[in-house]
Enzyme design. Structure first.
Site, PDB file in Angstrom:
ATOM      1  N   LYS A  61      64.853  30.115  74.237  1.00  0.00           N
ATOM      2  CA  LYS A  61      64.626  31.528  73.873  1.00  0.00           C
ATOM      3  C   LYS A  61      63.921  31.788  72.973  1.00  0.00           C
ATOM      4  O   LYS A  61      63.356  32.914  72.825  1.00  0.00           O
ATOM      5  CB  LYS A  61      66.279  31.961  73.709  1.00  0.00           C
ATOM      6  CG  LYS A  61      66.402  33.291  73.424  1.00  0.00           C
ATOM      7  CD  LYS A  61      67.883  33.802  73.663  1.00  0.00           C
ATOM      8  CE  LYS A  61      68.674  33.303  72.480  1.00  0.00           C
ATOM      9  NZ  LYS A  61      68.300  34.472  71.194  1.00  0.00           N
ATOM     10  N   HIS A  89      81.033  27.405  77.728  1.00  0.00           N
ATOM     11  CA  HIS A  89      80.280  28.954  77.257  1.00  0.00           C
ATOM     12  C   HIS A  89      79.295  29.305  78.371  1.00  0.00           C
ATOM     13  O   HIS A  89      79.177  30.720  78.331  1.00  0.00           O
ATOM     14  CB  HIS A  89      80.100  28.768  75.756  1.00  0.00           C
ATOM     15  CG  HIS A  89      78.919  27.584  75.733  1.00  0.00           C
ATOM     16  ND1 HIS A  89      79.291  26.534  75.270  1.00  0.00           N
ATOM     17  CD2 HIS A  89      77.672  27.649  75.994  1.00  0.00           C
ATOM     18  CE1 HIS A  89      78.088  25.981  74.925  1.00  0.00           C
ATOM     19  NE2 HIS A  89      76.994  26.406  75.428  1.00  0.00           N
TER      20      HIS A  89
END
Length: 878
Positions: free
Chosen positions: A545, A138
């Site tokens: 994040k 990914h």
């Protein structure tokens, strides 16, 4: 570059010259002159020449539409060729000592056996190592597979060039082959027209094994055996497998609606098919090699005293493998063939037993030299890859499992599982897990999403346990998340205990990870199920994040420490699964360093690590390179197990707590609390345009309507690396370090950096990011793309970055970033004059497409090429 990199410079020069000749032939001399002019202006601009910068920008702005694509392609391909030359340099016979470190395993064995570690203890550790490298797609590998194959052929040509015995004719032939390959590369589309499917991604992973790891594993183990024998006089067992491989490609359905049970079944069949095909090649070679008559009594009895007993066994294996391939071909074509299972390779022992018999016979008959050739290689491949090639992990979001039980409890009139508290959920789940009657009624017709989850667990139940790895639960937070999956597996009729692995991703979930696992261990039923071992996955991407790299790193470290303690108290073996990305903002960085910076006791001979997208090619794309990477992993895990780092001092912990707290405050003040941040991010980076690039099979967002929090960690990082601000990899960290310095803690920080591997790794990763970042380029994007009223935010971000660089240099007492890693610094500096024009052109093209709403196809393709080129130059995507 300096003379110590002469051979690298020479190879880069040769490849660049051939590329230039190719461009001249395809385009014309004036176009090549323009490229050279822009390249020279970019170099001058780097040295502070503002006039050169203005001239370059004028030339870029004046490029006609028909020249945009070849221009972007030229710089993009130069960067790819530079990457190839650099990758080859690390395995070249002309490699210099600054780049080519001595073999890490050999060095470690020497250190250990010089009085520090008992020989038997070292051998036991080596023979029980359990390193599982999990290939994932990914982040995504931006290069097309067809180009990667051509790049590998270029490496072969570079290797041939080093042969001093070549005749003039052979040199010319090799040079011609190099020209042909670079011409093929130039005339091949770099950008896929369509997104890869999950099956395409799985095939890409298998091609890496076939092209490189299939050879690298026996090569590495032979090298390891020689090192051990030289130092201890002992041989390693024939079935030793310190490193194995798993995959998420075709099994990771978290946020990817294209990974269905049907897709997973196809990938499992493809994995087996590739393994059978490669083993067949080995057996065909062995039939030719093992022509001898002499054998032990066991083999002679089995083959009716044949004159070629080894060939009798091998021919039978050859036929079984051919039948297995035919069977799997039929399945992949959509048929359901009826077969006699005895005629196929169905279990690992179907290969292992006959091959081990041949090996035993050869050694007992005085032919160890022959036994330890291709036959031993095949046995070691079998120990590593099995008959399924890769063990496929299944990953799904915790909420999707909860949705199944909730829909079911509503249908049965039991209430809504989603609205129950944790205690009620656990009580219900444990009651059903302990009971004998099925929970799911035959006449129930679930919704499509729920039906897909049920199809997946039924597929798992139908597979051999060795085909599968772990069932990973993303966004796990409570014991019920694990128990829910276990109940679904029970309902599907799963007879084998599959590893069910909670993935703790956010800052809050990491902080609560140990208490969640402790609560599971308090459940008698669960203790019986896990049989003394527990795997836990630590999420790096989403925690960074969520909280920024500094706070996330400390949360990950602390979570691991607490998990080790909980498992030790419960007498349960812990395996930590590290979900690292390729980039610093996603937990990436040199694997050797990363493993040695883990808390003491957290490795203990066992580790799982994701290897992502483009990093798979950088680490394992060539057999010799793969051997180096395998040696690095082996030595790091052995060292972390037998010579663990010291416990951090109390004052270091306190300092880290303050740094984590200050950094998360600084990070969230921008990312969450600054009202203009999302608008600035969307304007200043190609985030929106990245969504159009046909990269991985997975959508860029978890929810179509979401903001930053719904954006996946990969496009979040990718976007900021494109405009060269690299913000996710440093925001919050520099500010926290500066606050510590202002408190008079600089001496303490220096002590931590010098004596604590965890902190030293954090600082060196920060240095690397700051060295790759280019605030002036980020400012140019801002000038071209961001509304004037948002410019204040860009100024503030660049100011924070300058503060961070200043304090890191003070802390390390260095004059320049990465001064202690000159190879990395040279690598960055080599690329910059080629990346800069792509960045300037990208900003120009983004401005054009946004202004015109619908740009020409040339403009859009050129934009995609600049994105690919910058990714190649930065050597990371997400």
């Amino acid at each position: 570059m300096t003379d110590m990199y002469a051979s690298l410079r020479s190879n880069v020069g040769t490849l660049g010259q051939i590329l230039g000749d190719t461009i001249r032939t395809h385009m014309d001399e004036p176009f090549l002159d323009k490229i050279e002019q822009i390249r020279h202006l970019a170099k001058s601009s780097r040295q502070g020449n503002d006039t050169a910068r203005e001239q370059m920008l004028t030339l870029l702005a004046a490029l006609p539409d028909e020249e945009l694509v070849p221009f972007a392609k030229a710089f993009n391909q130069f960067l790819n060729l530079a990457n190839i030359a650099e990758q080859f340099h690390t395995i070249s016979r002309n490699c210099d000592e600054l780049v080519c470190v001595p073999d890490p395993v050999d060095q470690l064995l020497g250190r250990m056996l010089n009085g520090r570690i008992d020989q038997d203890k070292m051998l036991e550790c080596l023979q029980t190592l359990d390193i599982d490298l999990v290939l994932t797609a990914h982040p995504t590998e931006i290069s097309r597979r067809t180009l990667i194959q051509k790049y590998s052929a270029v490496v072969d040509c570079l290797a041939t060039m080093e042969n001093p015995q070549l005749t003039e004719r052979e040199k010319k032939q090799n040079h011609l082959r190099l020209r042909q390959l670079i011409a093929q590369i130039w005339h091949t589309n770099e950008i896929r027209h369509e997104r890869p499917t999950p099956v395409d991604e799985a095939r890409w992973g298998l091609s890496t094994i076939e092209a490189s790891l299939w050879q690298a594993i026996p090569d590495f183990l032979r090298q390891l055996n020689e090192q051990v024998e030289e130092r201890t006089g002992k041989q390693l067992p024939s079935d030793i497998a310190p490193i194995r491989f798993s995959s998420w490609m075709g099994g990771d359905r978290d946020g990817n609606p294209f990974v269905t049970a049907k897709v997973t079944q196809e990938v499992l069949d493809r994995n087996r098919h590739t393994a059978a095909r490669l083993y067949l090649k080995d057996v065909v070679l062995l039939v030719n090699e093992l022509s001898m008559e002499e054998a032990n009594e066991e083999l002679l009895a089995l083959t009716d005293n044949s004159h070629e007993p080894y060939r009798v066994v091998l021919r039978e294996l050859r036929q079984k493998l051919r039948d297995t391939i035919d069977y799997l071909n039929a399945r992949l074509e959509g048929h359901s063939p009826e077969v006699d299972l005895d005629s196929l390779i169905w279990h690992e022992d179907d290969l292992k037993q006959p091959l081990t018999l041949l090996y035993r016979s050869l050694t007992e008959s005085g032919m160890s030299l022959i036994a330890n050739g291709l036959l031993l290689d095949m046995l070691r491949r079998l120990a590593c890859f099995g008959i399924h090639m890769l063990r496929l992990d299944i990953r799904q979001d915790a909420q999707r499992h909860s949705d199944v039980i909730a829909e079911l409890t509503r249908y049965l009139g039991l209430g809504d599982f989603d609205h129950w508290d944790e205690h009620e959920k656990q009580a219900f789940l444990l009651r059903e897990l302990s009971g004998k009657r099925p929970l799911i009624p035959h006449n129930w017709e679930p919704s499509a999403e729920v039906a897909e989850v049920i199809s997946t667990v039924r597929l798992i139940a139908s597979q051999s346990p060795k085909a599968l790895g772990s069932y990973v639960i993303s966004m796990a937070s409570q014991p019920s998340d694990v128990l829910t999956v276990l109940l679904l597996l029970k309902e599907a009729g799963c007879q084998h205990p599959m590893r069910v692995v909670p993935l703790f991703e956010t800052l809050e979930d990491l902080n609560n990870a140990a208490s969640c696992i402790s609560a599971l261990f308090a459940i008698d039923w669960y203790r019986g199920y896990c049989k003394g071992s527990q795997e836990v996955m630590i999420g790096y991407s989403d925690s960074a994040k969520d909280a920024g790299v500094m706070a996330a790193a400390w949360a990950q470290y602390s979570a691991q420490e607490k998990l080790v303690k909980v498992c030790n108290q419960a007498d349960i073996k812990l395996t930590l699964f590290h979900g690292r990305g390729g980039t610093i903002g996603r937990g990436g960085g040199p694997a050797h360093k990363a493993i040695l910076s883990q808390p003491p006791g957290s490795v203990d001979g066992r580790i799982r690590v994701t290897e992502q997208g483009e990093m798979i090619r950088f680490k394992f794309g060539l057999p010799k390179l793969a051997v180096q990477s395998l040696a690095l992993y082996t030595s790091a895990v052995m060292e972390a197990t037998l010579l663990p780092p010291p416990e951090p001092k109390p004052e270091w912990r306190e300092a880290m707590e303050r740094l984590a707290s200050d950094s998360v405050t600084a990070y969230r003040a921008i990312v969450r609390e600054e009202p203009d941040f999302v608008a600035y991010f969307r304007a200043a980076t190609p985030e929106v345009e990245l969504g159009k690039l046909p990269l991985g099979s997975r959508p860029a967002k978890r929810r179509v309507d979401g903001g930053i929090e719904s954006l996946r960690a990969i496009p979040w990082i990718f976007a900021w690396s494109q405009n060269r601000l690299m913000l996710p990899a440093w925001l919050g960290a520099g500010e926290a370090l500066q606050q510590a310095a202002d408190r008079g803690e600089l001496t303490l920080l220096r002590e931590m950096e010098q004596q604590w591997p965890f902190f030293e790794t954090r600082i060196s990763m920060l240095e690397m990011v700051y060295a790759k970042a280019e605030p002036n380029l980020a400012k140019y994007y801002e000038t071209c793309l961001v509304p004037q009223e948002l410019h204040h935010l860009g100024e503030a971000l660049r100011s924070r970055m300058a503060t961070g660089i200043k304090v890191v240099l003070e802390l390390t007492q260095s004059d320049a970033l990465m001064s202690h890693t000159p190879w990395n610094r040279e690598s960055v500096e080599l690329r910059n004059p080629y990346i800069d024009p792509l960045n300037f052109l990208q900003a120009e093209l983004l401005a054009r497409t946004r202004k015109e709403q619908a740009g020409s196809s040339n403009v859009e393709l050129a934009l995609m090429l600049t994105i690919a080129g910058v990714a190649a130059g930065m050597r990371n995507t997400g």
